[in-house]
Write an enzyme that holds these catalytic residues in place. Structure first.
Site, PDB file in Angstrom:
ATOM      1  N   CYS A 119      -2.220  -7.826   1.989  1.00  0.00           N
ATOM      2  CA  CYS A 119      -1.174  -7.431   1.044  1.00  0.00           C
ATOM      3  C   CYS A 119      -0.647  -8.599   0.198  1.00  0.00           C
ATOM      4  O   CYS A 119      -0.491  -8.482  -1.018  1.00  0.00           O
ATOM      5  CB  CYS A 119      -0.027  -6.768   1.799  1.00  0.00           C
ATOM      6  SG  CYS A 119       0.379  -7.575   3.348  1.00  0.00           S
ATOM      7  N   HIS A 148       6.887  -7.042  -0.494  1.00  0.00           N
ATOM      8  CA  HIS A 148       6.787  -8.480  -0.227  1.00  0.00           C
ATOM      9  C   HIS A 148       7.171  -9.251  -1.501  1.00  0.00           C
ATOM     10  O   HIS A 148       6.860  -8.823  -2.613  1.00  0.00           O
ATOM     11  CB  HIS A 148       5.354  -8.879   0.129  1.00  0.00           C
ATOM     12  CG  HIS A 148       4.860  -8.367   1.445  1.00  0.00           C
ATOM     13  ND1 HIS A 148       5.659  -7.730   2.364  1.00  0.00           N
ATOM     14  CD2 HIS A 148       3.615  -8.434   2.008  1.00  0.00           C
ATOM     15  CE1 HIS A 148       4.934  -7.420   3.427  1.00  0.00           C
ATOM     16  NE2 HIS A 148       3.698  -7.828   3.245  1.00  0.00           N
TER      17      HIS A 148
END
Ligand code: A2P
Length: 338
Positions: A130, A243
């Protein structure tokens, strides 16, 4: 009528699996039949797809008969164990784990950056980590124009990247802390509520964590350049979703913040949010449930000759996992590979 496909989601009851099914539905992926697979623990459970409850099946070696595409997100060991059975059945595997990412013959793909690599696949296409995905979406246009020499990155990674258990851990720990109760540590290596944990995945012999090394190995593979030096520090933060990354790049060619802003304003999937005077910059809470990669705080690194700093935020469950995986499946159709 255009072709429809039988699609399996391995790990359908997990945080990423759920988003994979939602993304298939939202993107109107031509699904003839959806097969949700999980462990024995999920026997009797159902998942929701296109408004219908579909019973979860227990993953086994015979699960892949008649399946065209399988999206794996049940952990690396499950991918290693079961992907070979899928391939034997002629199923194309899109694997969200790190099980196959570093094998030379297995493409590691971010469609905005290296979609053509999919054409080399031999049954498995790996979905990158990710943190790497959102970073390379922002950096690929810069690399093409200015040639990146070195990347220094610090990540601020949400708990959903560690699965459903970690989401519950943050909820429970926060509740207990605010109620002045004794905090019972959840699934992460330490309490995450009101804390930061500079430790994601296992520690390696060189002192980095595997999560940090993934950002190095995967950036080189996706951008097709072993010459890019990458040094990462990956930190788990008490955020549920999305994130964030502070990224510093040093380039071969002279670079300016204005040129980077211009480039990124036209880059695929990138949304520029960069107006400090209006307090406009990307934040995880605003990136939740969105597919795009948000970039802001673009500024010259005044400490070196050719350098830029930026702040990159994206939903780790979507572009960082499910959305990227479904995009790969869409490319398979576009390239007539399925
Ligand atoms: P289950 O819910 O049956 O345990 P997360 O990353 O959110 O923790 O989700 C992990 C996913 O991987 C879940 O869907 C989980 O299913 C699945 N999974 C874990 N172990 C296995 C296994 N041995 N076989 C099949 N699926 C598994």
């Amino acid at each position: 009528m255009s072709k429809e496909y039988v699609v399996a989601v391995v790990g359908a009851t997990g945080a990423v699996g759920e988003e994979m099914m939602k993304t298939l539905e939202k993107n109107k992926f031509p699904v003839k039949e959806l097969i949700p697979l999980a462990s024995k623990r999920s026997e009797g459970k159902t998942v929701l797809f296109k408004g219908k409850k579909i019973p979860v099946k227990v993953l086994n070696e015979d699960s892949f008969k008649g399946i065209d595409i399988a999206l794996f997100s049940a952990g690396g060991s499950i991918s290693k164990q079961y992907a070979p059975f899928a391939i034997e059945e002629g199923t194309i595997v899109i694997d969200n784990t790190s099980a196959f990412r570093y094998e030379k013959d297995i493409p590691l793909v971010v469609p905005e950056v290296n979609a053509e690599d999919i054409k080399q696949h031999k049954g498995i296409i790996a979905n990158p980590n990710c943190s790497t995905i959102q970073m390379v979406v922002a950096l690929a246009p810069i690399h093409r124009e200015f040639t990146i020499k070195r990347i220094l990155v610090s990540t601020y990674q949400s708990v959903s990247g560690a699965g459903r258990k970690a989401i519950f851990s943050l909820q429970n720990e926060a509740k207990q802390h605010l109620n002045h109760e004794e905090v019972e540590q959840g699934s992460l290596s330490h309490q995450i509520a009101f804390n930061l944990i500079p430790h994601i995945d296992v520690f390696m012999d060189n002192g980095y964590t595997k999560e940090e090394m993934k950002m190095d190995w995967e950036t080189k593979k996706i951008l097709h350049s072993d010459d890019i030096a990458v040094s990462a520090t990956c930190v788990r933060v008490p955020v549920f979703r999305a994130h964030s990354e502070a990224v510093n790049v040093e380039t071969e060619k002279p670079i300016t913040a204005a040129k980077v802003k211009e480039l990124l304003s036209k880059a695929p999937l990138v949304v520029l949010q960069d107006d400090p005077h209006e307090n406009l910059y990307p934040m995880p809470i605003k990136a939740e449930n969105k597919n795009e990669v948000f970039v802001g705080r673009i500024r010259q690194d005044e400490s070196i000759k050719n350098g830029i700093n930026m702040w990159v935020v994206s939903d780790n469950l979507l572009k960082g996992a499910a959305f990227n995986a479904v995009q790969i499946a869409e490319k398979l159709i576009e390239f007539k590979l399925v």
